[in-house]
Design a protein around this motif. Structure first.
Motif, PDB file in Angstrom:
ATOM      1  N   UNK A  75      10.099   7.035  18.874  1.00 60.82           N
ATOM      2  CA  UNK A  75      11.204   6.018  19.345  1.00 60.82           C
ATOM      3  C   UNK A  75      12.066   6.037  18.017  1.00 60.82           C
ATOM      4  N   UNK A  76      12.907   4.953  18.299  1.00 61.08           N
ATOM      5  CA  UNK A  76      13.813   4.786  17.093  1.00 61.08           C
ATOM      6  C   UNK A  76      13.214   4.070  15.843  1.00 61.08           C
ATOM      7  N   UNK A  77      11.942   3.765  16.049  1.00 58.83           N
ATOM      8  CA  UNK A  77      11.210   3.297  14.949  1.00 58.83           C
ATOM      9  C   UNK A  77      10.180   3.914  14.332  1.00 58.83           C
ATOM     10  N   UNK A  78       9.718   5.221  14.982  1.00 61.05           N
ATOM     11  CA  UNK A  78       8.866   6.092  14.736  1.00 61.05           C
ATOM     12  C   UNK A  78       9.146   7.392  14.645  1.00 61.05           C
ATOM     13  N   UNK A  79       8.561   8.106  13.402  1.00 63.89           N
ATOM     14  CA  UNK A  79       8.725   9.440  13.384  1.00 63.89           C
ATOM     15  C   UNK A  79       7.231   9.919  12.949  1.00 63.89           C
ATOM     16  N   UNK A  80       6.648  11.081  13.671  1.00 61.06           N
ATOM     17  CA  UNK A  80       5.442  11.440  13.230  1.00 61.06           C
ATOM     18  C   UNK A  80       5.244  11.810  11.776  1.00 61.06           C
ATOM     19  N   UNK A  81       6.230  12.343  10.899  1.00 61.06           N
ATOM     20  CA  UNK A  81       6.024  12.301   9.784  1.00 61.06           C
ATOM     21  C   UNK A  81       6.968  11.387   9.024  1.00 61.06           C
ATOM     22  N   UNK A  82       6.409  10.189   8.185  1.00 59.50           N
ATOM     23  CA  UNK A  82       7.098   9.149   7.634  1.00 59.50           C
ATOM     24  C   UNK A  82       6.688   8.838   5.998  1.00 59.50           C
ATOM     25  N   UNK A  83       7.471   8.131   5.518  1.00 55.88           N
ATOM     26  CA  UNK A  83       7.134   7.640   4.200  1.00 55.88           C
ATOM     27  C   UNK A  83       6.775   6.384   3.958  1.00 55.88           C
ATOM     28  N   UNK A  84       5.635   6.117   3.309  1.00 50.64           N
ATOM     29  CA  UNK A  84       5.449   4.749   2.959  1.00 50.64           C
ATOM     30  C   UNK A  84       4.968   4.617   1.337  1.00 50.64           C
ATOM     31  N   UNK A  85       4.887   3.448   0.833  1.00 48.14           N
ATOM     32  CA  UNK A  85       4.410   3.161  -0.376  1.00 48.14           C
ATOM     33  C   UNK A  85       3.185   2.369  -0.316  1.00 48.14           C
ATOM     34  N   UNK A  86       2.125   2.835  -0.844  1.00 50.80           N
ATOM     35  CA  UNK A  86       1.216   1.791  -0.848  1.00 50.80           C
ATOM     36  C   UNK A  86       0.651   1.358  -2.398  1.00 50.80           C
ATOM     37  N   UNK A  87       0.246   0.313  -2.709  1.00 50.38           N
ATOM     38  CA  UNK A  87      -0.200  -0.279  -4.087  1.00 50.38           C
ATOM     39  C   UNK A  87      -1.257  -0.943  -4.067  1.00 50.38           C
ATOM     40  N   UNK A  88      -2.222  -0.843  -4.963  1.00 43.95           N
ATOM     41  CA  UNK A  88      -3.469  -1.522  -5.051  1.00 43.95           C
ATOM     42  C   UNK A  88      -3.428  -1.983  -6.411  1.00 43.95           C
ATOM     43  N   UNK A  89      -3.711  -3.322  -6.487  1.00 43.63           N
ATOM     44  CA  UNK A  89      -3.923  -3.882  -8.008  1.00 43.63           C
ATOM     45  C   UNK A  89      -5.231  -4.668  -7.976  1.00 43.63           C
ATOM     46  N   UNK A  90      -6.006  -4.403  -9.147  1.00 44.96           N
ATOM     47  CA  UNK A  90      -7.336  -4.826  -9.227  1.00 44.96           C
ATOM     48  C   UNK A  90      -7.359  -6.542  -9.629  1.00 44.96           C
TER      49      UNK A  90
END
Length: 381
Positions: A75-90
């Motif tokens: 839909x207008x908010x979802x594409x099967x291929x998408x980009x995200x940034x994930x961050x993990x900090x100890x």
């Protein structure tokens, strides 16, 4: 965003896109086969579990801009291929991560627009800190006047039905709460808002809350009526994590296609020991939509996934003429939507007669109109 994270001293990394077990999110994966290894692989739905392995391995803070793939609706908010940034900090928790998200997104707005105020459709969204905060239960009670905090699954199912929310038998307690929140709360959250302290059933990878029973230390940031990020104090107890995975397997047996699977390799990594960690996933495409005042995710992707064009099958003129239809009338019949003889056979004679008389005028055809009997003969030939 990359400059902000680099200035904080976090390391940008890359993790596998093809994975033997998918995990890190509740979603259906794309499946493929590796011929040389003769094994099934999945395109990642999230990179969370690999980044956590790096924290186990001794890295203090890592992040990745990743292409993820989810085999779900569009839909207008979802594409099967998408980009995200994930961050993990100890050695951080979700409270620290909330402050970091506020600072980072405010910084992005200032660098792009010179102000914290961004015009999005009919709304002006202000990213200036601090953002509003609701717990999940508080938000639902605020927008529905119903306290669901002590409800069991049967009571939640009854409540969802009373609220007119579509549910099915595969949904457990967590999914029911998620549906209620998504229908009754999320669309009302226009200004940046943190929703915190989720029920444990909704968050199989998040650490249990340090003081609130049956909740976890998780938040989502909602903006312009949609989630833009998801984060938690990460669960680092391998015994508790195994139990949560097993509960997800039971949901899968009930038919929940988005339930997580049990990842023994990840559990073994946790058994070596993961320090207290804060984790974040932020949707780059949705954030870009907001920062550029775009109404659809397709507007911010150069090559969005689109539905294939439907090829219309059109019969030859000879097939129509074989039914006694004059060649001059064939273009009008096709234009009326009767592109094959099989379709023509299903036509209502009166409707087709009226359609052709209208098209004769519209197409400026200098031929006599057919009679109703002629049209009936073309259909029934």
């Amino acid at each position: 965003m990359r400059s902000f994270l680099n200035e904080k001293g976090y390391l940008e990394v890359e993790t596998p896109i093809l994975q033997p077990i998918y995990g890190g999110a509740a979603a259906r994966p794309f499946k493929t086969h590796h011929n040389s290894l003769d094994t099934t692989l999945y395109m990642r739905i999230a990179n969370e579990l690999y980044l956590k392995r790096l924290i186990v391995g001794g890295y203090d803070g890592v992040y990745e801009f990743s292409k993820d793939f989810r085999n779900e609706g569009m839909d207008r908010f979802h594409n099967p291929e998408f980009t995200q940034m994930e961050l993990y900090v100890a050695y951080k928790d979700y409270e620290w991560m909330m402050n970091t998200v506020e600072e980072m997104v405010e910084n992005i707005a200032m660098n792009l627009h010179g102000t914290t105020e961004v015009k999005v459709g009919e709304h002006t969204i202000n990213f200036k800190r601090p953002w509003k905060r609701f717990t999940m239960y508080e938000a639902i009670q605020h927008y529905t006047d119903i306290d669901i905090s002590e409800m069991n699954e049967a009571q939640l199912r009854e409540t969802a039905c009373k609220l007119g929310i579509k549910i099915d038998d595969t949904m457990g307690r967590g999914k029911l709460i998620d549906e209620i929140f998504g229908e009754k709360c999320e669309p009302n959250l226009i200004q940046p808002t943190f929703i915190t302290d989720y029920p444990v059933e909704m968050s199989p990878l998040a650490k249990k809350h340090r003081s609130k029973k049956n909740l976890v230390e998780r938040f989502e940031a909602i903006c312009n009526g949609k989630e833009i990020c998801n984060a938690f104090s990460e669960l680092n107890d391998p015994i508790d994590q195994r139990k949560r995975f097993e509960e997800q397997l039971e949901l899968g047996k009930r038919g929940d296609e988005e339930a997580m699977v049990l990842d023994e390799d990840f559990l073994r990594a946790l058994e070596y020991g993961m320090p207290p960690t804060a984790g974040l996933g932020i949707g780059i495409d949705r954030l870009t939509m907001i920062m550029t005042n775009s109404q659809s995710i397709q507007d911010v992707l150069l090559f969005p996934q689109m539905r294939p064009e439907k090829k219309v099958v059109v019969a030859s003129s000879d097939e129509f003429e074989a039914r006694g239809i004059p060649s001059d009338w064939i273009p009008a019949i096709i234009k009326a939507g009767y592109t094959t003889v099989d379709v023509l056979k299903t036509a209502n004679p009166n409707k087709l007669f009226n359609d052709l008389c209208g098209l004769r005028k519209k197409m400026k055809m200098e031929i006599p109109a057919p009679t109703l009997d002629q049209v009936s003969s073309w259909i029934n030939a």
